[in-house]
Scaffold this motif. Structure first.
Motif, PDB file in Angstrom:
ATOM      1  N   UNK A  33       0.801  -1.214   0.000  1.00 54.85           N
ATOM      2  CA  UNK A  33       0.000   0.000   0.000  1.00 54.85           C
ATOM      3  C   UNK A  33       0.839   1.271   0.000  1.00 54.85           C
ATOM      4  N   UNK A  34       2.111   1.129   0.337  1.00 57.13           N
ATOM      5  CA  UNK A  34       2.904   2.345   0.495  1.00 57.13           C
ATOM      6  C   UNK A  34       3.100   3.111  -0.794  1.00 57.13           C
ATOM      7  N   UNK A  35       2.941   2.424  -1.913  1.00 61.60           N
ATOM      8  CA  UNK A  35       3.086   3.125  -3.189  1.00 61.60           C
ATOM      9  C   UNK A  35       1.829   3.883  -3.582  1.00 61.60           C
ATOM     10  N   UNK A  36       0.729   3.497  -2.944  1.00 63.56           N
ATOM     11  CA  UNK A  36      -0.543   4.139  -3.310  1.00 63.56           C
ATOM     12  C   UNK A  36      -0.677   5.477  -2.587  1.00 63.56           C
ATOM     13  N   UNK A  37      -0.930   6.546  -3.314  1.00 61.15           N
ATOM     14  CA  UNK A  37      -0.990   7.862  -2.663  1.00 61.15           C
ATOM     15  C   UNK A  37      -2.078   7.949  -1.600  1.00 61.15           C
ATOM     16  N   UNK A  38      -3.247   7.399  -1.865  1.00 62.68           N
ATOM     17  CA  UNK A  38      -4.281   7.428  -0.837  1.00 62.68           C
ATOM     18  C   UNK A  38      -5.295   6.337  -1.087  1.00 62.68           C
ATOM     19  N   UNK A  39      -5.925   5.928  -0.036  1.00 61.05           N
ATOM     20  CA  UNK A  39      -6.969   4.903  -0.158  1.00 61.05           C
ATOM     21  C   UNK A  39      -8.084   5.261   0.809  1.00 61.05           C
ATOM     22  N   UNK A  40      -9.158   4.464   0.724  1.00 61.49           N
ATOM     23  CA  UNK A  40     -10.297   4.788   1.563  1.00 61.49           C
ATOM     24  C   UNK A  40     -10.412   3.796   2.696  1.00 61.49           C
ATOM     25  N   UNK A  41     -10.605   4.340   3.915  1.00 60.03           N
ATOM     26  CA  UNK A  41     -10.659   3.463   5.069  1.00 60.03           C
ATOM     27  C   UNK A  41     -11.810   3.887   5.981  1.00 60.03           C
ATOM     28  N   UNK A  42     -12.365   2.922   6.685  1.00 62.19           N
ATOM     29  CA  UNK A  42     -13.461   3.220   7.613  1.00 62.19           C
ATOM     30  C   UNK A  42     -12.989   3.040   9.042  1.00 62.19           C
ATOM     31  N   UNK A  43     -13.229   4.039   9.875  1.00 61.48           N
ATOM     32  CA  UNK A  43     -12.853   3.936  11.277  1.00 61.48           C
ATOM     33  C   UNK A  43     -14.075   4.077  12.162  1.00 61.48           C
ATOM     34  N   UNK A  44     -14.025   3.319  13.244  1.00 60.19           N
ATOM     35  CA  UNK A  44     -15.061   3.450  14.261  1.00 60.19           C
ATOM     36  C   UNK A  44     -14.628   4.599  15.156  1.00 60.19           C
ATOM     37  N   UNK A  45     -15.319   5.716  15.084  1.00 58.43           N
ATOM     38  CA  UNK A  45     -14.882   6.875  15.860  1.00 58.43           C
ATOM     39  C   UNK A  45     -15.537   6.892  17.229  1.00 58.43           C
ATOM     40  N   UNK A  46     -14.969   7.731  18.084  1.00 57.01           N
ATOM     41  CA  UNK A  46     -15.396   7.774  19.475  1.00 57.01           C
ATOM     42  C   UNK A  46     -16.870   8.148  19.590  1.00 57.01           C
ATOM     43  N   UNK A  47     -17.260   9.214  18.897  1.00 59.94           N
ATOM     44  CA  UNK A  47     -18.656   9.612  19.092  1.00 59.94           C
ATOM     45  C   UNK A  47     -19.464   9.828  17.804  1.00 59.94           C
TER      46      UNK A  47
END
Lengths: 355, 152
Positions: A86-100
């Motif tokens: 993944x380090x060569x890829x400038x950006x990707x999409x990720x989902x995070x479980x946020x606090x609130x």
């Protein structure tokens, strides 16, 4: 531009780190968090925050809900954090479980910034807003296509009924009328008359069906003609009288605009018919300063727009949607006991035509 | 029509006997009016709104009865139709009917008209009353002979 001094750059970088709304994480090669900016600490649950600093290499998994791959919206397969691809890829999409704020989509990037110590920076940018905008845009586009497809299909079936089925039937009726002069048999004549009556009614039914699907008059002659015949039909079918005022005469507008005006009026009339408990409805159509304005007004029982709708509520929504499709505005004023007024304004200026 | 029959009188008489609040008779118009079906006569009506209505085969009370040739019974309009669909039956609305029954009026094995009886409040049309109504229709009204089969 003057290159900034090292000191100045340092202070700028610190400010960026401290104040950026983007979440920034620094990780060493073991996956232990070295530093996180306030924005990053803000989204991660305090328990996971502690694990991150303690160097649990899977701590991020506690908050990560997968990234978007070519095949899946959220996946852990070939994890971006542990694999080096993944380090060569400038950006990707990720989902995070946020606090609130629950699960939130982020545009993420993971770069090696220190070759010697294998220090990586993980940066996150909130995409919620973009996603919503994009979704809305997509929805509008889809809605427009669906409505267009619906109108086209209706037009096709309507034409088919009118031009071929009704025509053929008409010839049959004419033939039947001719037959009447070929016999003097009373019983036969009586029977033929019954059949003729039946077929004439059938012919009308087919014509009505055709017009109800989509009036040919709307395409061939314009709003005025389509309205007049529609109002006549409403009066015949339901006994509702429509007082119609217009200053358009034979003026034509783009097909899209005419369809919107016609359909909104149709829907508004149907509402008045269903709920207003009135005998007459007033419809006015006028053009003023490049704005085409339609009002449908009744003096019926009215309703409170804040209340739960008596029907599905989709009719009003549909009118609103249609109005928006041509850049128009739709409003509804109603008070219990004071009747209802539907107002539709659509821009029809020259510049609009090209857009 | 050579000898003009008084449908109105006959309808008033039937209503007197059967005790309906409202009765109406739908007939087929002549060739000049494209044989459309209309409520031509009414007894006990509140207004004349229904006279504006052109009925269509398969729609509304008369349309359904006309097309199917079968009686239609709505003992309780409120329960069986529901407010949101009431607009499809303009005569129920304009005459404020709470309970109706309608039967086909035959002539030489064709449905030639529809006879409707209804109550505004209190009484309800039931199977028995519908049967009564059917009997009247079978006897024929005006110059319609009421015959469902040609050979009867």
């Amino acid at each position: 531009m003057m290159p900034a001094g090292t000191d100045q750059l340092g202070s700028l970088m610190t400010k960026l780190f401290e104040n950026s709304t983007e979440a920034i994480f620094f990780f060493d090669k073991e996956g232990q968090a070295l530093a996180m900016n306030p924005a990053a600490e803000d989204i991660v649950d305090s328990d996971i925050l502690r694990q991150l600093y303690q160097g649990n290499s899977h701590a991020l998994c506690g908050t990560c809900r997968g990234y978007t791959s070519e095949t899946e919206l959220r996946t852990c397969l070939n994890c971006y954090f542990s694999s080096s691809d993944m380090e060569d890829i400038p950006s990707f999409q990720v989902y995070l479980e946020t606090k609130d704020k629950g699960i939130i989509p982020y545009a993420a990037s993971l770069h090696l910034i220190d070759q010697e110590n294998s220090i990586r920076v993980f940066m996150l940018r909130d995409l919620t807003r973009q996603f919503k905008t994009q979704e809305k845009l997509y929805q509008n586009k889809m809605m427009k296509h669906v409505m267009e497809a619906q109108e086209n299909e209706r037009k096709r079936i309507s034409r088919e009924l009118h031009d071929s089925v009704a025509q053929e039937l008409m010839s049959a009726v004419v033939d039947l009328r001719v037959l009447k002069y070929m016999t003097a048999d009373d019983q036969l004549l009586k029977k033929m008359k019954q059949t003729e009556a039946l077929m004439t009614r059938l012919l009308q039914d087919i014509r009505n069906l055709s017009v109800e699907l989509r009036p040919a008059a709307l395409d061939d002659l314009g709003l005025e003609a389509a309205f007049r015949s529609h109002f006549k039909r409403v009066e015949q079918n339901y006994g509702l009288v429509i007082e119609y005022e217009s200053c358009l005469s034979e003026k034509r507008y783009s097909n899209e605009i005419e369809t919107v005006i016609y359909r909104v009026c149709q829907e508004a009339l149907l509402n008045a018919l269903k709920y207003a408990q009135v005998d007459t409805v007033k419809v006015t159509l006028l053009e003023e300063k490049d704005m085409l304005q339609l009002t449908v007004e009744d003096e019926g029982i009215g309703f409170d727009p804040e209340d739960e709708p008596e029907g599905t509520g989709l009719g009003l929504y549909g009118m609103q949607e249609r109005a928006e499709l041509v850049g128009g505005s739709f409003s509804l004023i109603s008070n219990v006991g004071k009747g209802t007024k539907v107002l539709l304004r659509v821009p029809v200026g020259e510049h609009k035509e090209e857009a | 029509m050579k000898n003009k029959v008084d449908y109105q009188l006959e309808l008033d008489q039937i209503r007197n006997v059967l005790g309906y609040d409202f009765m109406a008779l739908a007939l087929v118009e002549s060739a000049e009016f494209d044989y459309v079906i209309k409520w031509k006569y009414a007894s006990g009506n509140l207004n004349d709104r229904f006279k504006r209505i052109v009925l269509r085969s398969g729609r509304g009370i008369a349309g359904l009865v006309f097309k199917t040739g079968k009686p239609l019974l709505l003992s309780s309009v409120r329960n069986q139709v529901g407010l949101n669909h009431l607009f499809k039956y303009p005569i129920i609305k304009s005459e404020e009917l709470a309970s109706i029954g309608a039967v086909p009026l035959w002539n030489d094995a064709r449905v030639a008209g529809v006879l409707l009886g209804g109550f505004r409040s209190g009484l309800q049309v039931n199977e028995e009353r519908l049967e009564e109504l059917k009997n009247y229709a079978q006897k024929g009204i005006g110059d319609l002979n009421g015959k469902e089969l040609l050979l009867s």
